[in-house]
Write a protein that holds these residues in place. Structure first.
Motif, PDB file in Angstrom:
ATOM      1  N   LEU A 365      -4.080   1.745   2.120  1.00 32.99           N
ATOM      2  CA  LEU A 365      -3.546   0.613   2.875  1.00 32.99           C
ATOM      3  C   LEU A 365      -2.786   1.093   4.107  1.00 32.99           C
ATOM      4  CD1 LEU A 365      -2.831  -2.394   3.176  1.00 32.99           C
ATOM      5  CD2 LEU A 365      -0.885  -2.008   1.630  1.00 32.99           C
ATOM      6  N   ILE A 366      -1.963   2.124   3.941  1.00 32.98           N
ATOM      7  CA  ILE A 366      -1.204   2.669   5.077  1.00 32.98           C
ATOM      8  C   ILE A 366      -2.170   3.225   6.126  1.00 32.98           C
ATOM      9  CG2 ILE A 366       0.489   4.402   5.777  1.00 32.98           C
ATOM     10  CD1 ILE A 366       1.619   2.056   4.139  1.00 32.98           C
ATOM     11  N   LEU A 367      -3.239   3.880   5.661  1.00 29.74           N
ATOM     12  CA  LEU A 367      -4.238   4.409   6.587  1.00 29.74           C
ATOM     13  C   LEU A 367      -4.889   3.276   7.377  1.00 29.74           C
ATOM     14  CD1 LEU A 367      -6.160   6.649   7.639  1.00 29.74           C
ATOM     15  CD2 LEU A 367      -7.574   6.256   5.616  1.00 29.74           C
ATOM     16  N   PHE A 368      -5.227   2.177   6.695  1.00 24.97           N
ATOM     17  CA  PHE A 368      -5.856   1.034   7.350  1.00 24.97           C
ATOM     18  C   PHE A 368      -4.935   0.437   8.408  1.00 24.97           C
ATOM     19  CE2 PHE A 368      -6.806  -3.623   7.238  1.00 24.97           C
ATOM     20  CZ  PHE A 368      -8.053  -3.562   7.848  1.00 24.97           C
ATOM     21  N   LEU A 369      -3.653   0.257   8.061  1.00 22.99           N
ATOM     22  CA  LEU A 369      -2.687  -0.309   9.007  1.00 22.99           C
ATOM     23  C   LEU A 369      -2.467   0.626  10.190  1.00 22.99           C
ATOM     24  CD1 LEU A 369      -0.060  -1.793   6.503  1.00 22.99           C
ATOM     25  CD2 LEU A 369      -1.736  -3.055   7.888  1.00 22.99           C
ATOM     26  N   ALA A 396      -9.001  12.163  13.156  1.00 24.26           N
ATOM     27  CA  ALA A 396      -7.603  11.918  12.799  1.00 24.26           C
ATOM     28  C   ALA A 396      -7.437  11.392  11.378  1.00 24.26           C
ATOM     29  CB  ALA A 396      -6.990  10.917  13.783  1.00 24.26           C
ATOM     30  N   LEU A 397      -8.501  10.793  10.816  1.00 26.77           N
ATOM     31  CA  LEU A 397      -8.347  10.104   9.528  1.00 26.77           C
ATOM     32  C   LEU A 397      -7.667  10.959   8.467  1.00 26.77           C
ATOM     33  CD1 LEU A 397     -11.629   8.055   9.058  1.00 26.77           C
ATOM     34  CD2 LEU A 397      -9.318   7.203   9.380  1.00 26.77           C
ATOM     35  N   GLY A 398      -8.197  12.189   8.305  1.00 24.74           N
ATOM     36  CA  GLY A 398      -7.627  13.056   7.283  1.00 24.74           C
ATOM     37  C   GLY A 398      -6.175  13.381   7.562  1.00 24.74           C
ATOM     38  N   MET A 399      -5.824  13.561   8.840  1.00 23.23           N
ATOM     39  CA  MET A 399      -4.445  13.891   9.181  1.00 23.23           C
ATOM     40  C   MET A 399      -3.521  12.685   9.089  1.00 23.23           C
ATOM     41  SD  MET A 399      -4.851  16.591  12.324  1.00 23.23           S
ATOM     42  CE  MET A 399      -5.943  15.602  13.330  1.00 23.23           C
ATOM     43  N   LEU A 400      -4.100  11.480   9.235  1.00 21.69           N
ATOM     44  CA  LEU A 400      -3.266  10.286   9.201  1.00 21.69           C
ATOM     45  C   LEU A 400      -2.611  10.069   7.840  1.00 21.69           C
ATOM     46  CD1 LEU A 400      -5.336   7.650  11.234  1.00 21.69           C
ATOM     47  CD2 LEU A 400      -3.485   9.114  12.002  1.00 21.69           C
ATOM     48  N   VAL A 401      -3.249  10.566   6.801  1.00 14.07           N
ATOM     49  CA  VAL A 401      -2.684  10.355   5.465  1.00 14.07           C
ATOM     50  C   VAL A 401      -1.733  11.475   5.064  1.00 14.07           C
ATOM     51  CG1 VAL A 401      -4.665   9.009   4.695  1.00 14.07           C
ATOM     52  CG2 VAL A 401      -4.653  11.483   4.353  1.00 14.07           C
ATOM     53  N   ASP A 402      -1.649  12.545   5.883  1.00 16.74           N
ATOM     54  CA  ASP A 402      -0.806  13.686   5.508  1.00 16.74           C
ATOM     55  C   ASP A 402       0.633  13.265   5.255  1.00 16.74           C
ATOM     56  OD1 ASP A 402      -3.074  15.113   5.896  1.00 16.74           O
ATOM     57  OD2 ASP A 402      -2.321  16.367   7.522  1.00 16.74           O
ATOM     58  N   ASN A 403       1.205  12.536   6.213  1.00 19.00           N
ATOM     59  CA  ASN A 403       2.611  12.148   6.087  1.00 19.00           C
ATOM     60  C   ASN A 403       2.818  11.194   4.910  1.00 19.00           C
ATOM     61  OD1 ASN A 403       3.370  13.640   8.387  1.00 19.00           O
ATOM     62  ND2 ASN A 403       2.817  11.964   9.756  1.00 19.00           N
ATOM     63  N   ALA A 404       1.894  10.250   4.763  1.00 18.72           N
ATOM     64  CA  ALA A 404       2.020   9.295   3.653  1.00 18.72           C
ATOM     65  C   ALA A 404       1.878  10.008   2.312  1.00 18.72           C
ATOM     66  CB  ALA A 404       0.968   8.193   3.795  1.00 18.72           C
ATOM     67  N   ILE A 405       0.997  11.015   2.246  1.00 16.99           N
ATOM     68  CA  ILE A 405       0.822  11.767   0.997  1.00 16.99           C
ATOM     69  C   ILE A 405       2.124  12.467   0.613  1.00 16.99           C
ATOM     70  CG2 ILE A 405      -0.276  13.831   0.024  1.00 16.99           C
ATOM     71  CD1 ILE A 405      -2.858  12.989   1.388  1.00 16.99           C
ATOM     72  N   VAL A 406       2.767  13.088   1.585  1.00 10.19           N
ATOM     73  CA  VAL A 406       4.032  13.790   1.311  1.00 10.19           C
ATOM     74  C   VAL A 406       5.072  12.811   0.781  1.00 10.19           C
ATOM     75  CG1 VAL A 406       5.951  15.053   2.364  1.00 10.19           C
ATOM     76  CG2 VAL A 406       3.595  15.624   2.981  1.00 10.19           C
ATOM     77  N   ILE A 407       5.172  11.632   1.410  1.00  9.69           N
ATOM     78  CA  ILE A 407       6.176  10.647   0.985  1.00  9.69           C
ATOM     79  C   ILE A 407       5.841  10.098  -0.400  1.00  9.69           C
ATOM     80  CG2 ILE A 407       7.245   8.426   1.522  1.00  9.69           C
ATOM     81  CD1 ILE A 407       8.044  10.705   3.402  1.00  9.69           C
ATOM     82  N   VAL A 408       4.597   9.703  -0.618  1.00 13.41           N
ATOM     83  CA  VAL A 408       4.202   9.146  -1.922  1.00 13.41           C
ATOM     84  C   VAL A 408       4.334  10.198  -3.009  1.00 13.41           C
ATOM     85  CG1 VAL A 408       2.281   8.198  -3.253  1.00 13.41           C
ATOM     86  CG2 VAL A 408       2.694   7.404  -0.921  1.00 13.41           C
ATOM     87  N   GLU A 409       3.934  11.444  -2.708  1.00  8.59           N
ATOM     88  CA  GLU A 409       4.087  12.533  -3.671  1.00  8.59           C
ATOM     89  C   GLU A 409       5.547  12.718  -4.058  1.00  8.59           C
ATOM     90  OE1 GLU A 409       3.077  16.367  -5.659  1.00  8.59           O
ATOM     91  OE2 GLU A 409       1.965  14.560  -5.136  1.00  8.59           O
TER      92      GLU A 409
END
Length: 1022
Positions: A365-369, A396-409
Motif C-alpha cells: 500500500l505504501i509503495l502504491f501511494l 525505483a520500485l525495489g528501492m521505494l520499499v527499502d525505507n518502509a521495510i526498515v520501519i515495518v521490520e
C-alpha cells in the motif's frame, strides 16, 4: 512524541495525506503527457546560402569561409560543419551542451544578426543567407497523400485544405508539407520565330516583369475625396500572357507573345525532392505536437478531424500513414505500464512471502501511494510518461520499499519484544529517521551525474534522475509518516502477546546457517578478504570480454535504406533506380508499406532520426514489416535482392535508433588543406575498413569527383558583338534547363515564369555548338561559336566539407547487421590500424561516430561524478561523525563489479550507456544498505554492548531488511530484461546488487573488525 507518533495519533492528518496521494496521484496520472522517447534539444541551426553558377570551391572560399568566420565569433558555438556544393553553401552550427531550450531562442536571434550583418560583404550574385533553427522539429505523424490519375496540382489543392483543418486541432504545433513540386509557368520561345522577327529575348523578359509588377500609380484629390489610382493590365490568368504585345520590327504589325512562344503551366523539370508511398507519387503531411501534450489524445483528435473531413476527399485520392507516433506511444507506454504493474506485483508478492500477509499488504500500500505521489510531482515538473521516466519508476520500485521495510521490520521486532505499536514505531523512526534520510539522499545522488550531465545524452536520460529523486525522497516521507499510522491499523495498538519466553526473532534455520557462515568469515578475516580480492581481480579481467555498446536500436518494425548513386547522377535517374528497388520490396512477404524520398531525407519523424541534406544522387527507402520478429529476415532478403539487381548503388541498411545517433557507427575525420592529399589518405583508411570483416557501407563524404563542361569564352570577339559572359550563361541555361524570366502572381502564390526552347528545338549534348545567342551590336541572333572557342570536359570536387573552418574529409563505416557484431568491437579492430598510418605534416585524424558520442557522454557524466561521490562520502561522514566507519562501507562499493561482470557475461548483454548508469546507481544502493547496517552497530555499541557482539548481532538483525530490499529491487527490474533499451541496466542491477548484497552482509562486519581491530569471539558465547 516524534513524527511517527504525531501521524499515529492525528488520524485526520494521516487520512488527509493518504487521500491527497491517492486522489491527486490518480488525477495526475491521467493528466500526464505521453511520449515514446523523452525530448532533448537539437542544438543545431543550418545557414543556407545560394550562389547560383559558382563552383564548390568558389562557394567555399567566397561564401562559406566568411560566414563561418563571422559565426565562430559567437561565444556559444561548440563546432561548425559546412557543406559547399555547386551554387550552395550549407553551414550547420552546433551550440555548446550547456545551453538548453530556454537559452537557444536568444542564441538563434544572435546568430541571425551576426549572419545578416556580414551578408552585405558577400560577393554580388550571392542570395541572402537563410538561418533555419527549426532543424529539430519532430513530425510525429507522417501522412502520405497520393492519387491515381491526379496531378500534383490536384493533390496539392486537397493537401492544402487538409493542412488548414489539421492546424486547428488543439495540441498540434505545426503542419508541414514535403514532396510537393514547384509549379511553374513555362514560356517556350521558338528561336526560329524570334529570329525571323528579330526579337531580343531580353525584351520579352523585361516586358513580363514590368507588366506583372505591382506598382503605385499614386492618388488624386477629387472634391473631398482622395482616390487611389490603380492601372489595369496585370495578368489575371496564364492565358493572358500569350496576349502580351511585343514591339516588332515589321512596320505597324503587332507581334504577340503567342506568335513566337507557347505559354503553359507545369511542374519543374528537375525536382529537388520526390516522395513515394507504395509506389505512388505522394505529398507528405508532417504533424508536430505542442510541448507537454498527451500525444495519444492529440492523435485521437487528429483521427477524428480526418474522419470529419472524409466527405470532401476526392474519389481515388488516398491518405495513408507512414508513421504514427500516438499509436507507437500508446503501445510503448502500454507495454511499460504492464511492466510497471508486473514489477509491483512481483515486489508485493516477495513481501507477502517473506514478511507475512499483513506486512506485505502494508508495504505494498505504501509503495502504491508513493508511486501515485511521484506522478503528482512529475506533473508539476512537466515530465511526461515516456521510455525513460517509466523505466525509472520500475528501477525505483525495489528501492521505494527499502525505507518502509526498515520501519515495518522495526515495528514487528518491537512488538515481539513487548512494545506497543506506537512505542515500536516511535523507537524505530527515532533511531533510523536520519540514517534513512542520509541513505536515501546518497541513493539519489548516485543518479545525479545523469541528471546534471549537460550533453544531449544526459538531456535524453535526465528524467531518470528526477523521477528517482521524487520517488525516493517521497518514499522516505511516507515511511516515517503514514507507515506507522497504517501499521497501527493493520497490527493493532497493543503489543504482541507472547506466551512463555519471548521468541527469538533470529532463531530460524536461515539465521542459524547465516550466523555460522558469518562466524567463519569473521574468525578467518584475512582469508575472507583475500578471497574477495581474488574474485574482484577476476571480474576486472573478465570485464574485458564484455561487449561494449552505446545505445541499442529500436524495436519499432521499421528499417531504412540509404541509397547513394555515383555523385553527379541526375535525380531523375536516382528516381528510376529507387522505383526498381521499391518494386522488389513491394513483392516481399511481411512488408506493410514501402516509402521513399529522393533528393534528401524524410522530414524528421523521430527525435533520434537525422535527415540527410540535399543530394540529387541520394535516396532513402523506409520499409515497415508486419512485426519486429520478421524485421531481420526482410532486411536480409531485401539487401541480397537489391545488391544483385543494382550493383552501381551504395546501400546502407539501418534500424531506427533509441537515443542520440550519428551518421555512421564508425567515423574517421581527416583534416588538412589539399583535397588531393585528403583523398589519398581517405583511400588508405577505406582500404583498412574494407579489409576488416563485418564492415559495410564504407564511403566518404566528399564523394567522387564529377565532370563538368567548360565553354572557353572568347572575350575579344564577344565585346565586338556586344555580348558579356552572363549572357552566354543565360543562353546556355535557356537552351537546356530553362531560365527564370519573371514571376506570375496567382492569389497567395507566386509562380516563377521559366523561359525555355520548345521541345523540338531543345538542345542536347550533341548540338551544343548550334546554340544561338542575341547580339545587341548586330540586333540579330548569332551562333554561340562566335563567342565560345570550343568546350572542355573537366573534373571538380562536387562537395567540400569543413569542420571548425578546416577542410575535413570523413570516412564512414558501419557494422554488418548479419554478423551480429557490435560497433565498439569492430572499432577496436580498426582503430590501431588506422592510427598506424603516417599522416603528412599539417594533417590530423580524429574519430567520430559512436566512439565520439559515447566518449562525450561519459565525459559529461564523469565531469560531475567526483563532486557527487564527494557529497555522498561527506554525508556518510556526517552521519557517523567518523572517517573510518564510512570507509568500511565504501570499501564494499567496488565489489559490485563482481556481479556486474558475471551478469553481463552470463546473459550476453553489452555494457551500454544505460549499463553505466546502472553501475553508478548500484553505489547508492549498496551505500544505503551499509548505512542501515552500520547505524545498527552504532546503536548497539552506544547501549553498552561489547563491540564484537554488537557487530555480529547488528549484522544478523539487518539481514532481513537488507535482503528484502535487494530482492525487491532485483525482482522489480526483472521485467526490464525484455526491453532493448533497459536490458543491460537490468542485468547490471540484478547481478551487481545480488552479489554485492551478499558480500556486504559478510564483508562489512569483517572490514569493521579489521579497521577497528576488534578481537574475535565465538557468537555462541553471547
Amino acid at each position: 512524541m516524534n513524527i511517527a507518533g504525531y501521524f499515529v495519533k492525528n488520524t485526520v492528518i494521516s487520512w488527509m495525506f493518504t487521500l491527497i496521494l491517492l486522489i491527486g496521484g490518480l488525477m495526475a496520472f491521467t493528466g500526464l503527457g505521453q511520449l515514446e522517447d523523452p525530448p532533448f534539444t537539437i542544438k543545431d541551426a543550418v545557414v543556407v546560402t545560394l550562389y547560383p553558377g559558382a563552383t564548390s570551391t568558389e562557394v567555399e572560399e567566397e561564401v562559406t569561409y566568411p560566414i563561418e568566420k563571422a559565426i565562430q565569433a559567437l561565444p556559444y558555438v561548440d563546432y561548425i560543419r559546412s557543406l559547399s556544393t555547386s551554387g550552395m553553401s550549407q553551414i550547420t552550427v552546433t551550440m555548446k551542451n550547456i545551453y538548453g531550450p530556454e537559452e537557444l531562442p536568444q542564441i538563434w536571434d544572435e546568430l541571425r544578426r551576426k549572419v545578416n550583418d556580414m551578408s552585405s560583404s558577400l560577393p554580388p550574385g550571392v542570395q541572402a543567407p537563410i538561418v533555419n533553427d527549426d532543424f529539430g522539429d519532430v513530425y510525429g505523424i507522417m501522412l502520405m497523400v497520393s492519387g491515381t490519375d491526379y496531378s500534383y496540382r490536384d493533390i496539392l489543392d486537397y493537401v492544402d485544405y487538409v493542412k488548414r483543418e489539421l492546424e486547428l486541432v488543439p495540441g498540434v504545433g505545426k503542419v508541414s508539407l514535403a514532396g510537393n513540386q514547384q509549379e511553374q509557368v513555362f514560356v517556350e520561345m521558338s528561336l526560329n520565330k524570334a529570329a525571323s522577327s528579330n526579337i531580343d529575348p531580353s525584351l520579352i523578359q523585361n516586358l513580363l516583369n514590368s507588366q506583372n509588377m505591382v506598382s503605385d500609380a499614386g492618388n488624386i484629390r477629387v472634391s473631398a475625396d482622395n482616390l487611389k489610382i490603380r492601372t489595369s493590365g496585370g495578368f489575371k490568368s496564364v492565358s493572358e500572357l500569350e496576349e502580351l504585345i511585343i514591339p516588332g520590327t515589321q512596320g505597324d504589325k503587332l507581334i504577340y507573345l503567342k506568335d513566337v512562344a507557347t505559354v503553359s503551366r507545369g511542374f519543374q523539370n528537375i525536382p529537388t525532392n520526390l516522395l513515394k508511398f507504395n509506389q505512388h507519387d505522394s505529398i507528405n503531411i508532417g504533424i508536430s505536437f505542442s510541448t507537454g501534450v498527451n500525444v495519444v489524445e492529440v492523435g485521437k483528435a487528429i483521427d477524428a478531424k480526418l474522419a470529419s473531413i472524409e466527405s470532401v476527399r476526392p474519389a481515388g485520392m488516398v491518405i495513408e500513414t507512414m508513421y504514427n507516433q500516438p499509436n507507437e506511444v500508446d503501445a510503448s507506454v502500454g507495454s511499460f505500464v504492464w511492466n510497471l504493474i508486473a514489477a509491483v506485483v512481483i515486489v508485493v508478492g516477495v513481501l507477502l512471502v517473506f514478511m507475512g500477509f499483513k506486512s506485505g499488504i502494508l508495504i505494498g500500500l505504501i509503495l502504491f501511494l508513493t508511486c501515485l505521489g511521484t506522478f503528482m510531482l512529475m506533473l508539476q515538473a512537466e515530465i511526461e510518461l515516456q521510455r525513460i521516466s517509466l523505466g525509472a519508476l520500475i528501477i525505483a520500485l525495489g528501492m521505494l520499499v527499502d525505507n518502509a521495510i526498515v520501519i515495518v521490520e522495526g515495528i514487528l521486532i518491537g512488538r515481539q519484544r513487548g512494545q506497543t505499536t506506537l512505542e515500536a514505531a516511535q523507537g524505530i523512526v527515532k533511531q533510523t529517521m536520519w540514517p534513512l534520510l542520509g541513505a536515501t539522499v546518497i541513493a539519489i545522488t548516485a543518479f545525479a551525474p545523469i541528471g546534471l550531465s549537460p550533453d544531449s545524452t544526459g538531456e535524453f536520460a535526465g528524467s531518470l534522475f528526477w523521477v528517482l529523486l521524487f520517488s525516493l525522497f517521497l518514499s522516505w516521507i511516507t515511511a516515517i509518516t503514514i507507515t506507522p499510522f497504517f501499521a497501527q491499523l493493520f497490527f493493532g495498538s497493543e503489543a504482541e502477546k507472547v506466551e512463555g519466553e519471548p521468541k527469538d526473532p533470529y532463531g530460524g534455520a536461515f539465521f542459524m546457517y547465516y550466523k555460522a557462515l558469518l562466524d567463519v568469515c569473521m574468525r578467518f578475516r584475512w582469508v575472507s578478504v583475500i578471497a574477495v580480492v581474488i574474485a574482484f581481480c577476476a571480474s576486472i579481467y573478465g570485464f574485458a570480454y564484455v561487449k561494449q555498446s552505446f545505445f541499442p536500436p529500436s524495436t519499432t518494425p521499421i528499417f531504412l535504406v540509404d541509397v547513394w548513386m555515383p555523385e553527379g547522377t541526375d535525380i531523375r535517374e536516382t528516381q528510376t533506380v529507387v522505383e526498381g528497388m521499391e518494386a522488389i520490396a513491394f513483392n516481399l512477404d511481411n512488408v506493410e508499406y514501402v516509402a521513399s524520398t529522393i533528393g534528401k531525407g524524410f522530414p524528421r519523424f523521430l527525435l533520434t532520426y537525422s535527415p540527410e541534406k540535399n543530394y540529387a544522387s541520394y535516396a532513402q527507402i523506409a520499409l515497415r514489416t508486419s512485426d519486429f520478429e520478421t524485421l531481420s529476415d526482410v532486411m536480409v532478403t531485401f539487401r541480397r535482392d537489391v545488391e544483385r539487381s543494382y550493383p552501381q548503388a551504395q546501400l546502407k541498411f539501418k534500424r531506427l535508433e533509441i537515443g542520440p545517433s550519428t551518421d555512421a557507427k564508425i567515423e574517421a575525420r581527416i583534416s588538412g588543406a589539399d583535397p588531393d592529399v585528403l583523398r589519398s589518405i581517405a583511400a588508405q583508411v577505406m582500404e583498412i575498413f574494407n579489409a576488416t570483416p563485418a564492415t559495410v557501407n564504407v564511403r566518404h563524404d566528399w564523394r567522387e569527383r564529377v565532370k563538368y563542361i567548360a565553354p572557353r569564352f572568347n572575350e575579344t570577339q564577344a565585346r565586338r558583338l556586344g555580348i558579356v559572359k552572363s549572357e552566354v550563361d543565360e543562353a546556355l541555361k535557356f537552351s537546356f534547363t530553362g531560365l527564370q524570366i519573371g514571376v506570375y502572381r496567382e492569389g497567395t502564390t507566386l509562380l516563377p515564369i521559366i523561359g525555355r526552347l520548345p521541345e523540338d528545338e531543345r538542345i542536347d549534348i550533341e548540338s551544343l555548338e548550334s546554340i544561338r545567342i542575341w547580339s545587341p551590336a548586330l540586333s540579330a541572333f548569332v551562333p554561340l561559336q562566335q563567342v565560345v572557342d570550343g568546350f572542355e570536359v573537366k573534373f571538380e570536387d562536387p562537395i567540400i566539407q569543413r569542420r571548425d573552418r578546416k577542410r575535413t574529409l570523413t570516412v564512414f563505416a558501419d557494422t554488418d547487421f548479419e554478423y551480429g557484431i557490435l560497433p565498439a568491437e569492430l572499432f577496436a579492430k580498426i582503430k590501431p590500424k588506422v592510427e598506424a598510418l603516417e599522416l603528412p605534416v599539417g594533417y590530423e585524424l580524429q574519430w567520430g561516430g559512436e566512439y565520439e558520442s559515447s566518449t562525450d557522454a561519459q565525459e559529461s557524466l564523469f565531469a560531475t561524478l567526483p563532486l557527487g561521490f564527494l557529497f555522498m562520502f561527506l554525508i556518510t561522514v556526517f552521519l557517523f561523525n567518523s572517517v573510518r566507519k564510512p570507509l568500511v562501507i565504501w570499501a564494499c562499493v567496488p565489489l559490485a563489479i563482481i556481479g556486474i561482470t558475471s551478469g553481463l557475461l552470463i546473459l550476453d548483454k553489452p555494457f551500454s550507456f544505460m549499463a553505466l548508469l546502472g553501475m553508478l546507481s548500484l553505489s547508492g544502493m549498496l551505500l544505503k544498505n551499509g548505512i542501515v547496517l552500520l547505524d545498527q552497530i552504532n546503536t548497539d555499541i552506544n547501549e553498552g554492548i561489547e563491540t564484537f557482539e554488537a557487530v555480529f548481532n547488528s549484522t544478523v538483525s539487518r539481514v532481513r531488511p537488507v535482503c528484502m530490499a535487494a530482492i525487491t529491487t532485483i525482482l522489480g527490474v526483472l521485467p526490464l530484461l525484455t526491453d532493448a533499451f533497459f536490458e543491460s541496466l537490468a542485468a547490471v542491477v540484478m547481478f551487481g546488487l545480488g552479489v554485492a548484497t551478499m558480500l556486504t552482509l559478510i564483508i562489512v562486519p569483517v572490514f569493521y573488525i579489521i579497521f577497528f581491530k576488534v578481537k574475535y569471539r565465538n557468537y555462541k558465547e553471547f
